[in-house]
Design a protein around this motif. Structure first.
Motif, PDB file in Angstrom:
ATOM      1  N   LEU A 128       0.829  -1.195  -0.184  1.00 16.52           N
ATOM      2  CA  LEU A 128      -0.169  -0.044  -0.028  1.00 16.52           C
ATOM      3  C   LEU A 128       1.008   1.232   0.131  1.00 16.52           C
ATOM      4  O   LEU A 128       0.714   2.458  -0.806  1.00 16.52           O
ATOM      5  N   LEU A 129       1.901   1.175   0.673  1.00 18.31           N
ATOM      6  CA  LEU A 129       2.937   2.392   0.705  1.00 18.31           C
ATOM      7  C   LEU A 129       3.618   2.591  -0.615  1.00 18.31           C
ATOM      8  O   LEU A 129       3.612   3.766  -1.148  1.00 18.31           O
ATOM      9  N   LEU A 130       4.083   1.533  -1.291  1.00 22.97           N
ATOM     10  CA  LEU A 130       4.602   1.481  -2.337  1.00 22.97           C
ATOM     11  C   LEU A 130       3.645   2.163  -3.557  1.00 22.97           C
ATOM     12  O   LEU A 130       4.100   2.817  -4.363  1.00 22.97           O
ATOM     13  N   LEU A 131       2.253   1.648  -3.428  1.00 22.61           N
ATOM     14  CA  LEU A 131       1.412   2.076  -4.554  1.00 22.61           C
ATOM     15  C   LEU A 131       1.100   3.629  -4.188  1.00 22.61           C
ATOM     16  O   LEU A 131       1.082   4.433  -5.002  1.00 22.61           O
ATOM     17  N   PHE A 132       1.091   4.022  -2.739  1.00 16.17           N
ATOM     18  CA  PHE A 132       0.839   5.446  -2.363  1.00 16.17           C
ATOM     19  C   PHE A 132       2.019   6.241  -3.299  1.00 16.17           C
ATOM     20  O   PHE A 132       1.867   7.387  -3.895  1.00 16.17           O
ATOM     21  N   ASN A 133       3.153   5.911  -3.014  1.00 21.17           N
ATOM     22  CA  ASN A 133       4.334   6.426  -3.837  1.00 21.17           C
ATOM     23  C   ASN A 133       4.670   6.402  -5.107  1.00 21.17           C
ATOM     24  O   ASN A 133       4.794   7.433  -5.685  1.00 21.17           O
ATOM     25  N   LEU A 134       4.206   5.468  -5.786  1.00 24.46           N
ATOM     26  CA  LEU A 134       4.103   5.366  -7.162  1.00 24.46           C
ATOM     27  C   LEU A 134       2.967   6.246  -7.822  1.00 24.46           C
ATOM     28  O   LEU A 134       3.153   7.023  -8.873  1.00 24.46           O
ATOM     29  N   VAL A 135       1.850   6.228  -7.142  1.00 26.38           N
ATOM     30  CA  VAL A 135       0.850   7.268  -7.534  1.00 26.38           C
ATOM     31  C   VAL A 135       1.370   8.668  -7.585  1.00 26.38           C
ATOM     32  O   VAL A 135       1.075   9.512  -8.364  1.00 26.38           O
ATOM     33  N   THR A 136       1.812   9.078  -6.321  1.00 21.25           N
ATOM     34  CA  THR A 136       2.631  10.232  -6.336  1.00 21.25           C
ATOM     35  C   THR A 136       3.551  10.718  -7.200  1.00 21.25           C
ATOM     36  O   THR A 136       3.497  11.762  -7.705  1.00 21.25           O
ATOM     37  N   TYR A 137       4.480   9.793  -7.366  1.00 24.26           N
ATOM     38  CA  TYR A 137       5.391   9.840  -8.471  1.00 24.26           C
ATOM     39  C   TYR A 137       4.813  10.294  -9.768  1.00 24.26           C
ATOM     40  O   TYR A 137       5.305  10.938 -10.517  1.00 24.26           O
ATOM     41  N   GLY A 138       3.995   9.252 -10.068  1.00 23.91           N
ATOM     42  CA  GLY A 138       3.383   9.326 -11.434  1.00 23.91           C
ATOM     43  C   GLY A 138       2.512  10.763 -11.680  1.00 23.91           C
ATOM     44  O   GLY A 138       2.766  11.168 -12.909  1.00 23.91           O
TER      45      GLY A 138
END
Length: 264
Positions: A128-138
């Motif tokens: 979930l953290l990685l998903l949050f971070n990837l969405v933020t980066y994208g």
């Protein structure tokens, strides 16, 4: 149902709302870049004339707001705070949600050890953290590229890497607090209280040079935008300190949860 997949399924709705919040923050924040860009160098002069207290609150210290990366660095301080809040809430509720929702009996009836329970919950939290971070980066990279197609995105990548480590710190602290606390309903308050104190301390350090030695106490000073988008980059001492906090908190979580008297 596998605990790992169960946790991911139960968190999908809240994750969607967090992503919507990210979309709103990034789009609304970056949409003001054109106006500021057209103002030229006067933007730095305007913000430079602001009281130092406001500059610290808005995260303007040593940032060149006439550049896309400098402007995003100002926005990053709010994204990092949002990410830290998400991580702290995720960590503090992931451990105690069974007691809060009165489903402890269902969980303990499963033929799995407490170590495996924590490991499964931790794995789901990391996804979930990685998903949050990837969405933020994208979203961030997309908006930066939209306004400056030739912009160097390496600085954005460093900011996201720093934010991920910050997320891991507050996730681990939130889980440790939840595993140790004897009052499940208070874990969220304690975890968010620690976060708020750390954030306020980071602002106080920015305002008063005499408090600079306290920067090792607050993770919000470990990965500052002015360093990550500048020539300083990551500092080894903060990487090692972050690793020690994360590892120590996770070890405490596993140890405390194995001895925890769950309320059914």
């Amino acid at each position: 149902m596998n605990i790992f997949w169960r946790e991911l399924r139960s968190s999908r709705k809240s994750m969607i709302w967090w992503c919507i919040g990210l979309l709103f923050m990034v789009v609304s924040g970056m949409s003001k870049y054109d106006t500021m860009k057209n103002s030229g160098q006067s933007v730095n002069e305007i913000f430079g004339a602001m009281p130092k207290s406001l500059q610290a609150i808005f995260g303007l210290s040593s940032l060149d707001l006439t550049t896309i990366t400098g402007y995003f660095g100002m926005l990053f301080s709010y994204l990092a705070l949002m990410a830290a809040i998400h991580a702290a809430l995720l960590g503090s509720t992931m451990i105690t949600k069974e007691e809060r929702d009165k489903t402890s009996e269902f969980l303990l009836a499963k033929p799995v050890s407490r170590t495996r329970i924590v490991a499964s919950k931790l794995a789901a939290s990391l996804i979930l953290l990685l998903l949050f971070n990837l969405v933020t980066y994208g979203l961030s990279a997309g908006m930066v590229n939209y306004y400056e197609p030739s912009a160097d995105l390496s600085g954005i990548g460093r900011l996201m890497a720093g934010m991920l480590i910050l997320q891991l710190i507050f996730l681990s602290v939130g889980m440790a607090v939840a595993a140790v606390s004897l009052r499940p309903k208070s874990t969220v308050s304690i975890a968010t209280g620690i976060l708020v104190i750390a954030y306020i301390l980071s602002i106080a350090i920015e305002l008063n040079d005499k408090l600079d030695a306290l920067r090792f106490i607050t993770p919000f000073k470990y990965f500052e935008a002015k360093k990550l988008v500048g020539s300083t980059g990551f500092e080894g001492v903060y990487i090692w300190l972050s690793a020690a906090i994360i590892l120590g908190a996770f070890v405490l979580t596993f140890a405390a949860y194995r001895k925890r008297d769950l309320k059914i």
